[in-house]
Write a protein that holds these residues in place. Structure first.
Motif, PDB file in Angstrom:
ATOM      1  N   TYR A   2      -3.635  52.678   5.091  1.00  0.00           N
ATOM      2  CA  TYR A   2      -3.775  52.264   6.456  1.00  0.00           C
ATOM      3  C   TYR A   2      -2.491  50.908   6.070  1.00  0.00           C
ATOM      4  O   TYR A   2      -1.360  51.137   5.778  1.00  0.00           O
ATOM      5  N   LYS A  94     -17.300  61.328  -1.368  1.00  0.00           N
ATOM      6  CA  LYS A  94     -15.741  60.835  -0.385  1.00  0.00           C
ATOM      7  C   LYS A  94     -15.586  59.993   0.465  1.00  0.00           C
ATOM      8  O   LYS A  94     -14.687  58.337   0.290  1.00  0.00           O
ATOM      9  N   GLU A  98     -14.750  55.508   0.037  1.00  0.00           N
ATOM     10  CA  GLU A  98     -13.888  54.577   0.783  1.00  0.00           C
ATOM     11  C   GLU A  98     -14.938  53.379   0.699  1.00  0.00           C
ATOM     12  O   GLU A  98     -14.149  52.693   0.754  1.00  0.00           O
ATOM     13  N   ASP A 152      -5.422  60.983   5.468  1.00  0.00           N
ATOM     14  CA  ASP A 152      -5.926  60.404   3.814  1.00  0.00           C
ATOM     15  C   ASP A 152      -4.095  61.068   3.180  1.00  0.00           C
ATOM     16  O   ASP A 152      -3.333  59.949   2.245  1.00  0.00           O
ATOM     17  N   GLU A 181      -7.074  59.083  -3.249  1.00  0.00           N
ATOM     18  CA  GLU A 181      -6.973  58.785  -1.903  1.00  0.00           C
ATOM     19  C   GLU A 181      -6.078  60.706  -2.987  1.00  0.00           C
ATOM     20  O   GLU A 181      -6.545  61.788  -1.311  1.00  0.00           O
ATOM     21  N   HIS A 184      -8.700  63.073  -1.720  1.00  0.00           N
ATOM     22  CA  HIS A 184      -9.322  63.192  -0.425  1.00  0.00           C
ATOM     23  C   HIS A 184      -8.097  64.168   0.007  1.00  0.00           C
ATOM     24  O   HIS A 184      -9.293  65.462   0.488  1.00  0.00           O
TER      25      HIS A 184
HETATM   26 FE   LIG Z   1      -9.891  58.632   1.436  1.00  0.00          FE
END
Ligand SMILES: [Fe+2]
Ligand SMILES: [Fe+2]
Length: 337
Positions: A2, A94, A98, A152, A181, A184
């Motif tokens: 992000y 998962k 996070e 992801d 990640e 994920h």
């Molecule tokens: Fe993730």
């Protein structure tokens, strides 16, 4: 996830980033920092750093932390409705990851001299941003797979270069985060492959989810380089290594063959292999949608924030109990000494 893609204009930041007159000592220190960045060395918490560099990092790392925590919500929505025990266990792990990512990142931000409570307050008051992707709803089970694969997946593209960013505590946090990640992303793709081998209805659910998430996933890389006013500073300081548009292109180039293997159609009629560039061309992004969501008018902005505030209030007793326990331990240790 992000992170650097949320490098959007902020008047407050403009002022500090441009800075006032510097002392000779400060200029010397800054030259030292520039040399360190050029040599690929880390800047550590106790090192002197330019105020604008520190502020940029606090902003980026805290927004990243907020994104991880808010990012638990869209998927958390499906934990109780996962179709099998195996998928429920994967999704639980998962979502829990996070939460862990948020914790490492708040801790990394704290090394820059900010209080976690202040960061959380900024999120809850709406002052701090988090990734806009989490303001979209998760409407069917395939959304869980598509979030793993595309959201992801885009996060990994954004985050791998951060493992080499110039601020040591952030870079080290990112190494573990990127490993998780990658799990994920793969669990999402595996979920979609399974659904694509299922009934026509299941395949329709996957296509529907891809149609809704494709463009928002491309927006995760942030505005075009030509419109990304702060990229220069971040690149100079070694925080950002690859531009928004270059990352977006890498993501599209990786996603197209994966979509083929899945057997779905990406919702972009302009998607075309460009032999001369050696990349996939893609259609124009609707930036009005991006800014609309960034500015608080996405489908779930209010709901997400309200859920975070509620979770914070509901957890007050846990924080109080942990503090009381820590105090009791301290007293015991003092008595024992
Ligand atoms: Fe993730
Ligand atoms: Fe994460």
């Amino acid at each position: 996830m992000y992170t650097q893609a949320m490098d959007i204009p902020s008047p407050e930041r403009d002022e500090t980033a441009r800075g006032g007159p510097r002392s000779v000592r400060e200029a010397e220190y800054e030259a030292e920092i520039d040399a360190k960045v050029a040599r690929g060395e880390f800047i550590e918490a106790k090192d002197w750093m330019p105020e604008a560099y520190r502020k940029t990092l606090v902003r980026q790392i805290s927004q990243h932390a907020h994104s991880e925590i808010v990012g638990m919500l869209p998927e958390g929505n499906w934990i109780t409705r996962a179709p099998t025990l195996k998928r429920k266990a994967i999704l639980l792990a998962k979502v829990q990851d996070e939460g862990g990512h948020g914790m490492y990142l708040y801790a990394a931000a704290e090394t820059l001299g900010v209080a976690r409570d202040d960061l959380v307050d900024a999120l809850h008051s709406g002052k701090a941003k988090y990734s806009s992707i989490f303001n979209y709803p998760t409407l069917n089970w395939a959304d869980i797979g598509v979030i793993g694969w595309l959201v992801d997946g885009a996060a990994i593209m954004n985050q791998i270069p951060l493992c080499r960013c110039s601020y040591g505590p952030y870079a080290r946090a990112m190494i573990r985060i990127c490993k998780e990640e990658s799990f994920h992303q793969r669990q999402g793709y595996d979920l979609l492959l399974t659904m694509m081998k299922g009934t026509p209805e299941q395949r329709d659910l996957v296509q529907d989810a891809v149609n809704r998430w494709w463009w928002p996933a491309l927006m995760m890389f942030g505005p075009h380089d030509s419109a990304s006013t702060h990229s220069g500073d971040s690149i100079k300081w070694g925080i950002k290594r690859i531009s928004n548009d270059d990352l977006r292109q890498k993501f599209v180039d990786a996603a197209v063959p994966q979509a083929r293997v899945l057997g779905i159609t990406l919702p972009d009629p302009a998607l075309k292999w460009n032999e001369a560039r050696g990349h996939w061309d893609f259609g124009p992004i609707d930036w009005s949608e991006f800014w609309n969501v960034v500015n608080g008018h996405g489908q779930c902005n209010r709901e997400r924030l309200a859920d975070r505030v509620q979770a914070w209030e509901d957890g007050a007793w846990v924080r109080e109990a942990a503090m009381a326990h820590a105090e009791k331990q301290r007293k015991r240790d003092r008595l024992a000494a």
